[in-house]
Write an enzyme that holds these catalytic residues in place. Structure first.
Site, PDB file in Angstrom:
ATOM      1  N   CYS A   1       0.809  -1.214   0.000  1.00 42.94           N
ATOM      2  CA  CYS A   1       0.000   0.000   0.000  1.00 42.94           C
ATOM      3  C   CYS A   1       0.844   1.267   0.000  1.00 42.94           C
ATOM      4  CB  CYS A   1      -0.956   0.000   1.174  1.00 42.94           C
ATOM      5  SG  CYS A   1      -0.146  -0.245   2.742  1.00 42.94           S
TER       6      CYS A   1
ATOM      7  N   HIS B   1      -1.822   0.691   7.177  1.00 44.29           N
ATOM      8  CA  HIS B   1      -2.188   0.993   5.806  1.00 44.29           C
ATOM      9  C   HIS B   1      -1.743   2.417   5.482  1.00 44.29           C
ATOM     10  CE1 HIS B   1      -4.216   0.198   2.127  1.00 44.29           C
ATOM     11  NE2 HIS B   1      -5.171   1.114   2.286  1.00 44.29           N
TER      12      HIS B   1
ATOM     13  N   ASP C   1      -8.094   5.825  -2.076  1.00 41.85           N
ATOM     14  CA  ASP C   1      -7.195   4.725  -1.722  1.00 41.85           C
ATOM     15  C   ASP C   1      -6.785   3.999  -2.995  1.00 41.85           C
ATOM     16  OD1 ASP C   1      -5.764   2.680  -0.710  1.00 41.85           O
ATOM     17  OD2 ASP C   1      -7.284   2.000   0.722  1.00 41.85           O
TER      18      ASP C   1
END
Lengths: 338, 672
Positions: B416, B458, B474
């Site tokens: 991520c 994250h 995201d």
């Protein structure tokens, strides 16, 4: 509990003892123990319904102590003594104590003999192996003392001469707690001379029926076999002294004695002599149970008979006997077994 | 102190050293390896040495040398870390002159103290259980020291005795727990905080930072929702917001420390929840988007991070209300806009070109600098991630020369943080203000609460659209939608048995316990204390008053314990065989048999046998017979007797009387 003391059980126990315990294994002991069991059975057959008292009687004899039976007239005190006399092959004399009985009547007297031109000692009735001193509290204190001194020392002293009493020497004395007029209660210090004091009480229902149905006691007494002789009694006494007492048992005896000295209701507790007596009586009881080691059960079985007449209670002496028995049971209840 | 005769035996040394080792073990794991190895060597030496202590000069040299070592290793002697190390060292040094019973008792007692200092570091349930076990071992050791001989068959019983010794302390400990005056702040909280390793997210992000947390299953925080629970894909727990990029590393800026100008209204807050944050030793706490209600000691910054004054060094619980619809800075200030467009010079030329192309394309159909144009650019980027062969993976990540270009155009494999970083870079290059946000995403439902683990860490991006403010984007969800919907574990297979399903499941279960412990034990503070005392009519509790209540309560408990122990002292003896026998008597009493301590064995049988079942009575008869033989008859010599006694004790304690069921009993009574 009384059932386990029944007659056939004794025989079993004693047979066990002779086979299992190392010190009792030799044949002589085995035979003696068998005869002891038979003797107890025979006495039980004469004096019905009181195996506990008979056991204590034998216990007293094996421990080398003397027995005091205190009870009402007619409950079988004399019968018990006679049965013992009939069963034990001992030289037996009965002295009926009365208020005019003199010490000399008991121990004997030195008489000047014209023929030999010297004093010769006439042996009194006390020179027997088994003496029944009947109604001991009717005799004056001097006479009582003479008897008790002889019991304590195993000898008689007259005119500076010592005369040894025959061995074994076993006194069964009786006294009547009710008939107090004209009697001299035994002083506490003298009571100590008796190893055990028992009372017989009324027989249980079944025993009393059997008593009523059976032929005359005197006839039965006459048929008694002499099952033990003086040699046997001496051997058994010796055997009793060899009974093992573990530390735990000594702890228990010690705890009982100590407790008696700290008990609130007791003025004077048990003396060291009482402790030794308790030990001896427990040993003898162990023999009767067929063991060569003493257990708390033995101590408990003899304790009341041993302690009740030795404890001086704080309250009035009128109900002395009754209360002391109760206090003794209290002591047993309150003392934990180590 | 010259050498004199010892009253100890070899087996006792092993016990004492075992107990000492147990008590310093947690500390050993935390000190420098040099010191802990030295201490272990000393313990090993003690186990083999005799009772004659080394010459006093050696002992003095050891003491001085080790104190200097502790001082040197810690750069000081104050604080809980050097303090506890010093204690451990002294404990081990004392054992060198272990010679008499007195020394052994001293060492074991000191061990208790050393164990207690472990609470300064950790108050988890595991620590608590460990310390209970250590106390138990210590007390058992104390019993062993008093015994001449310890057979291996005795050991379980010794441990039982040790437990019995500790048992009376339990009521007092409970009373002290509830009544001991609490300080509102822990005295040791700050001092050692800097020395501890930090866990979880940091205040900057470089490639590999977050993926390194993937394997960490330890809990980050737990959340209990009061009311509606947002979908997993909506649960973005915001942490540090990163504005500044140097081509590799994203970091915070000065403006991130400035207080927020607008705050979400409390009335609009639709999510209410309580967070229990594991200490991460950073100066912020986590919340869902836009907290409206938050703890007093935290403040809301311009980028809506909740900052705290001190690092969170102990378990922290706080209540948050979040407003998900809050509009974040619809009008951005010029300074912030510039910061949100900042790019390091001369990195990632290819990415810049790509971004410029998107900007041009978007400008053709939308007004420049409008929200629509920005949206078009965002969508172009997301489409790019979705359509090009990008992989969401952990293993085999190449070290990149240029973290942006190499990732976007050659490796196309990342976690991520790579996506968030590259996406934000592209946005800025295309003229869209953007920033990176780190935090946690998701969390599993673990019964009554949600558990968020370190592996849920994250990173995502936020872009600023004129009029609608900062919006969350995201990029990871474009590549691997599963990451956001079902959690990190569902996308990437965890390596090895360590992350086997059952193990994770077990860990989740254990975490429920831990949560309970934290809620009820660790966070029992002054407030819960006064809440507890309120029903008793004690409204306000000052420390003095609390102290008084505590003293009175412990005195009452102590007195009760004293009386109880005295009672059992009267009935218990030092003779284990007798105690076993008395236990048998108690069992028989409970079975309705009227036996006492004054019951002789024969009497006992006469009482008990008729009342018991045939088999049970037979067993009792045998036991009593053995007891009589062993206790009163002349039987076995010394050691054999001891063994027979131990065997009999066990048999006596194991016996359970079974009373006879006698329906005819009542009948007989009626007849008479």
């Amino acid at each position: 509990m009384t059932q386990s003391l029944s007659t056939d059980h004794n025989a079993d126990n004693l047979a066990d003892l002779s086979t299992t315990t190392a010190t009792a294994r030799d044949d002589g002991n085995q035979a003696v123990l068998a005869r002891l069991a038979a003797a107890m059975d025979q006495v039980n057959a004469v004096v019905l319904g009181n195996p506990q008292a008979i056991k204590l009687t034998f216990c007293s004899m094996l421990a080398g102590g003397h027995l005091l039976i205190e009870d009402l007239p007619g409950v079988g005190k004399t019968t018990l003594a006679n049965a013992m006399a009939g069963t034990l092959g001992l030289d037996y004399r009965r002295i009926q104590f009365t208020s005019d009985l003199l010490p000399a009547d008991v121990v004997g007297i030195s008489i000047y003999s014209q023929n030999h031109e010297q004093f010769s000692f006439q042996h009194g009735p006390i020179f027997s192996q088994l003496v029944l001193a009947d109604e001991i509290n009717r005799a004056p204190p001097r006479t009582q003392s003479a008897l008790l001194e002889a019991m304590a020392e195993n000898q008689v002293t007259v005119d500076g001469q010592h005369y040894r009493l025959p061995q074994p020497f076993f006194v069964i004395a009786t006294q009547n707690p009710l008939d107090l007029a004209g009697t001299w209660l035994l002083p506490d210090s003298q009571l100590d001379r008796f190893l055990l004091k028992i009372s017989l009480g009324y027989p249980p229902r079944d025993a009393e029926r059997a008593l009523l149905r059976a032929p005359d006691r005197q006839a039965i007494l006459g048929n008694c076999d002499r099952l033990l002789d003086s040699g046997d009694v001496i051997a058994l006494r010796k055997l009793a002294t060899r009974v093992h007492c573990s530390e735990a048992l000594l702890d228990y005896i010690h705890a009982l004695i100590e407790h008696s000295r700290n008990h609130a209701g007791i003025a004077i507790g048990l003396s060291p002599r009482a402790g030794l007596a308790l030990l001896a009586a427990s040993r003898a009881h162990a023999i009767l149970e067929g063991r060569m080691h003493a257990e708390p059960d033995d101590v408990k079985a003899v304790f009341t008979a041993l302690a009740a007449h030795r404890l001086k209670l704080l309250d009035e002496p009128g109900q002395h006997s009754k209360d002391a028995t109760r206090v003794a049971s209290e002591l047993l209840e309150a003392t934990a077994i180590p | 102190m010259t050498a004199s005769a010892t009253d100890l035996q070899r087996h006792m040394v092993a016990w004492v050293m075992g107990a000492s080792l147990f008590s310093i073990l947690p500390h050993l794991t935390r000190m420098s390896p040099a010191l802990s190895i030295l201490l272990l060597l000393l313990i090993a030496w003690r186990l083999h040495a005799g009772f004659k202590p080394p010459h006093w000069s050696i002992r003095t040299a050891l003491v001085i040398g080790l104190v200097i070592l502790v001082f040197w290793l810690n750069g000081g002697i104050w604080g809980r870390l050097p303090g506890s190390q010093l204690l451990c060292t002294m404990l081990v040094l004392k054992s060198i002159e272990l010679q008499r019973r007195r020394d052994a008792l001293l060492i074991v007692s000191l061990g208790f103290f050393v164990m207690a200092t472990w609470f300064l570091f950790d108050q988890s349930m595991l620590t608590f259980l460990y310390l209970v076990a250590g106390t138990w071992l210590g007390l058992t050791t104390m019993i062993v020291i008093q015994r001449e001989q310890v057979l291996s068959s005795d050991v379980p019983r010794l441990f039982r005795q040790g437990a019995m010794l500790a048992a009376p302390a339990v009521p007092i400990a409970i009373a002290l727990f509830f009544l001991f005056p609490r300080l509102s702040t822990p005295i040791w909280g700050i001092q050692g905080g800097e020395l501890e390793g930090r866990t979880g997210l940091s205040d900057s992000m470089s490639p590999g930072d977050i993926s390194s947390l993937f394997l960490d299953d330890s809990p980050a925080f737990r959340v209990r929702f009061d009311g509606p629970v947002p979908e997993m894909s909506e649960r973005y727990w915001r942490g540090p917001v990163l504005w500044q990029f140097d081509g590799r590393r994203w970091s915070q800026i000065f403006y991130g420390g400035v207080n927020a100008r607008e705050k979400p209204a409390v009335n609009d807050a639709d999510l209410r929840y309580e967070v229990e944050l594991e200490p991460h030793r950073q100066k912020w706490i986590y919340a869902l988007d836009y907290p409206a209600v938050y703890p007093e000691e935290a403040r809301l910054t311009l980028d809506y991070l909740l900052r705290t004054k001190h690092p969170v060094s102990s378990l922290k619980r706080y209540v948050i209300a979040s407003d998900t619809d809050f509009v974040d800075n619809s009008a951005n200030s010029r300074t912030l806009s510039l910061q949100a467009l900042q790019l390091p010079a001369e990195v990632a030329p290819q990415a810049r070109a790509l971004a410029a192309q998107w900007e041009r394309e978007a400008a053709q159909s939308h007004a420049p600098q409008s929200a629509e144009q920005h949206r078009a650019i965002v969508n172009a980027a997301l489409a790019y991630f979705r359509n090009e062969p990008f992989y969401y993976r952990l293993e085999g990540l190449p070290t990149l020369q240029d973290p942006i270009d190499d990732f976007l155009f050659s490796s196309r494999t990342g976690y991520c943080e790579h996506y968030a970083s590259a996406f934000t870079f592209l946005m800025r290059a295309a003229g869209v203000p953007a920033r990176v946000v780190t935090g946690y995403q998701g969390g599993i439902d673990n019964g009554e609460y949600y558990l968020i683990r370190q592996s849920d860490a994250h990173a995502w991006a936020e872009v600023w659209l004129p009029g609608s403010g900062w919006m969350r984007v995201d990029p990871t969800s474009a590549v691997a939608p599963q990451r956001v919907i079902t959690g990190s574990r569902s996308v990437i297979d965890a390596p090895g048995w360590l992350h086997a399903e059952w193990l994770v499941d077990l860990r989740n279960r254990v975490d429920v316990l831990r949560y309970w412990w934290n809620r009820n034990v660790v966070s029992f503070d002054a407030k819960s204390q006064s809440r507890l005392l309120q029903p008793l009519g004690i409204e306000y509790t000052s420390h003095t008053r609390l102290l008084l209540i505590m003293l009175v309560t412990t005195a009452v408990i102590g007195l009760a314990l004293f009386l109880w122990l005295r009672r059992s002292e009267l009935t218990r003896s030092n003779d284990p065989l007798q105690n076993a026998w008395r236990q048998l008597l108690r069992r028989l009493q409970r079975a309705g048999i009227d036996c006492r301590h004054s019951s002789a064995p024969g009497e006992l049988l006469a009482l008990a046998v008729p009342a018991l079942e045939t088999e049970s009575a037979q067993q009792l008869r045998q036991l009593v017979q053995r007891y009589r033989q062993l206790r009163y008859a002349r039987t076995l010599p010394g050691s054999q007797l001891q063994q027979a006694s131990t065997r009999l004790q066990r048999a006596l304690r194991r016996y359970r009387p079974r009373p006879q069921q006698r329906p005819t009993f009542n009948l007989q009574r009626i007849r008479t």
